[in-house]
Motif scaffolding. Sequence first.
Motif, PDB file in Angstrom:
ATOM      1  N   LEU A  96       0.870  -1.002  -0.153  1.00 12.49           N
ATOM      2  CA  LEU A  96      -0.037  -0.015   0.020  1.00 12.49           C
ATOM      3  C   LEU A  96       0.857   1.381   0.083  1.00 12.49           C
ATOM      4  N   GLU A  97       1.967   1.124   0.720  1.00 17.48           N
ATOM      5  CA  GLU A  97       2.800   2.346   1.031  1.00 17.48           C
ATOM      6  C   GLU A  97       3.595   2.619  -0.582  1.00 17.48           C
ATOM      7  N   MET A 100       1.330   4.546  -2.325  1.00 17.41           N
ATOM      8  CA  MET A 100       0.932   5.869  -1.908  1.00 17.41           C
ATOM      9  C   MET A 100       2.180   6.872  -2.388  1.00 17.41           C
ATOM     10  N   SER A 111      -4.027  10.732   4.145  1.00 15.20           N
ATOM     11  CA  SER A 111      -5.034   9.951   4.217  1.00 15.20           C
ATOM     12  C   SER A 111      -5.739   9.699   2.884  1.00 15.20           C
ATOM     13  N   ARG A 114      -3.827   7.362   0.858  1.00 17.06           N
ATOM     14  CA  ARG A 114      -3.927   5.785   1.126  1.00 17.06           C
ATOM     15  C   ARG A 114      -5.242   5.343   0.841  1.00 17.06           C
ATOM     16  N   GLN A 118      -5.359   2.162  -1.919  1.00 12.37           N
ATOM     17  CA  GLN A 118      -6.163   0.943  -1.730  1.00 12.37           C
ATOM     18  C   GLN A 118      -7.137   0.717  -2.832  1.00 12.37           C
TER      19      GLN A 118
ATOM     20  N   TYR C 183       6.910   9.448   3.423  1.00 13.46           N
ATOM     21  CA  TYR C 183       7.074   8.540   2.619  1.00 13.46           C
ATOM     22  C   TYR C 183       7.774   8.530   1.442  1.00 13.46           C
TER      23      TYR C 183
END
Lengths: 243, 295, 343
Positions: A96-97, A100, A111, A114, A118, C183
Amino acid sequence: MSLLELESVRKSFGGVRAVDDVSCSFEEGEIVGLIGPNGAGKTTLFNLVSGLIRTDAGRIRFAGRDITGLRPADRSRRGIGRTFQVVRPFTGMTVLENVMVPLLVRERRVSAARREAQAALDDLGIGHLADRDPAQLTLAQRKRVEVARALATRPRLLLLDEVLAGLNTAEVAEALPFVRSVRERGVTILMIEHLVAALMSVSDRVLVLDRGRLIASGPSDEVQRNPAVIEAYLGEEPTNARG
Amino acid sequence: MELFLQTAIAGLLLGGVYALISIGLSLIFGVVRIINFAHGELVMLGMFATYWLWRGFGLDPYLSILIVAPLMFGVGVLIQRTVLQPILSSSAIMKIFATVGLSLVLQNLALYLWGGNYRSVRVAYSTATIKIGGAAVSVPRLVAFAVALVLVAMLFVVLKRTMLGSALRAVAEDRDTAALLGLGVSSLYLVTFGIGAALAGIAGALLMPFTSATPTIGVGYTLIAFVVVVLGGMGNTLGALLGGLLIGVVETLAGTYIDPQLPHVVVFGLFIVVLLIRPRGLFGLGRGTEEVGLR
Amino acid sequence: MTRFGKVGAGVFAVLVVLAVPYLGFSEFVLHNLVLIMLYVGLASAWNIPAYGGQLSLGHAAFFGLGAYASTLLFLHKDLSPWFGMLAAIGVALVAALLMSVPLLRLRGPFFTLATLAMVEVIHRLAIYLRSLTRGSEGLTIPFKTGWAYLSFTSRAPYYYLALGLATITVLASWLIRRSRLGYHLRAAAVDEEAVTALGVKLVRLQVAALLVSAALTSLFGVFFAQYVYVIDPDTVFSSTQFSIQPALAGIIGGMGTVAGPVIGAVLLTPLGELLRSSLSGSQQGLSFLIYGLVLIAVVRLLPGGIVSGARNVSGRLVRRRQSGQPASGPARSVGVGIGKEDA
């Protein structure tokens, strides 16, 4: 106006001409295959288009603008996405990351990114892998992650570098409609493949490189009958099982 | 003017030794793919070995090279075998830390064994000078320069003309293929680190007649070697040589004309300026600038 | 543990930490606790660029510059160290911008070497500029007590000050890690090329991380000056003390996480002090020697640090039970061989 134009592009390493005076263009919405014997310069061509390496000569135009001098990050933002021949997921981060990361280039809120990530994973049928580390996945799964990640950059042109390599027959059979579905979303696709038969079944047309030069370009059946292509591949059997 | 010439020459001669040190660092990086943060400490060990041989046996520093070189070669092999070989597959960051750790260990071991005082070697020719074109040139510096140049040339020949050299270059170029071709990569690593250490040790021996040694002197040499390698272009023997000479001159001139405390500051300043305007290295000869991490 | 149980434990821990100076510890222990706070902060600040794979060994520069900026203003302009903190941040930002030049051009270990060079240079400059810094003699902080001057006669206020700064730093580290910047940095630490191919303008982000890290580190320099009352170049620009030790804490604890540097500092600092105090003067170097050996050992045994090592162990156990697939270790090398496993 073509989406991507290469004009007399050249790149040498040491004394070797990896890409030798290649000119070609690609229209929006095509799926174009790029084949050639090992060492023909296919991945180098991809590296030149995505900006990882600089041309020695020639120009590259994308959506009408000259991008020859642009760096990879800028080309990505203009709409050129790519996957790597040897997949390069960010290990130590979840799937997932991984997805992202490119989403966060355009989306400021973590958010929201994210959620979008997904959704992107679900779309590609790997939503259930969201919390896994790519290092734990099978190769086929990792390839999907790599594609998901590249797609998250919202590319207009997607460069797939041997996305079928290492997959078994069943996995290849699943992957081909998937490639078509990506085109349905409005992404132009350029794919390098050694699995020539599979490639030809999904491409609108095929380009053949041999020793850095473009030796043929056209619909699959035409290219297959081209004597120069046959000669280049002399001794190489089209394969459709493991690499 | 005469002072200028003299200083410049002295710097040039010192630069030869710098080139020798830098080439060792460059070789290790090229083949083993490790930045040896402890390289200066290897020079320091060479200096101390020379000192103790002189102090204990009255051995002339230049003669002691015959002992120091193989000794340091052995030290290099030992380090590679015990410290570095097991971590070759670690990330680059981890390898940095290992050699930083090594640097700390060597420095403080030396401090513990020999204390922090400066040690000098006094030989008959320590202060001898000869006249070259009207300038007084220090004999030890001249000898150091000559020996360094000879060694650099020898290394160049070894790399280009011998089987060993070809093997080393093959590994530097493409480790995996070299391994597949049956080249004993591990052994080559041992040899490479050994050579790098030996060159550093010899440099230390060459420096002793006109430099004082102390356990913490290594850091400065590591940094100079690093600057030389980046400026000259990694993987390029000629570039390292030219870079070494340049840095030697700049450093020595800065020491004389600006302040004896500030030569490193000037060198670092030059380094930053060059990085800004000519990142491929001053001489643009750098082969794989991606290797040196240039963007 | 239930949710309520976790919150309860957390509150309890916070109360304990806050009550420490009043729990009757000796001066020696309190001193160590102050140092622990100092290193928790330094390690966490150091860790921020490390998220992105940028290993600085030049943080002592920011620390020392902070100490000098604040002290000089205090001595000559009678300005409270609170203002000194602002000055410290300013000076540190300038230095970090300078350090960004090699960052722009050099990758990985080469950047690290450049940071080492920078500290050396600033260190020597500090000694050289005697008219400003009184060279190796050092400077003494004016003795004016109270919170306005950040000088105290007992240790408790220092403890709270250090705790406060450490908390701010850990908070900053946490916020950064969970942000967009975090990230992108974490991805860059694994594979810089892949991350730029995804459109991330990496250099800007790495510079930003370095700037934040530098500013936070400089605050601890100010603290240190106020705590020890005397500063000199050899102490505040000490690579081993203020570059390597925080880095070591970060590595041992685990570089990619917020908790890692904290744990590393908590474990390492008392050990370091113990070592230092149990060795007599001539054996001082031994503590550093042991540091070096520890560094080497850590690299060999725990490439990811304690935090990731712990995760790894539990991860291995869980995975084996579930699917029978071999568990993989933490990412060890940048981009090498990862895709080749199944081919």
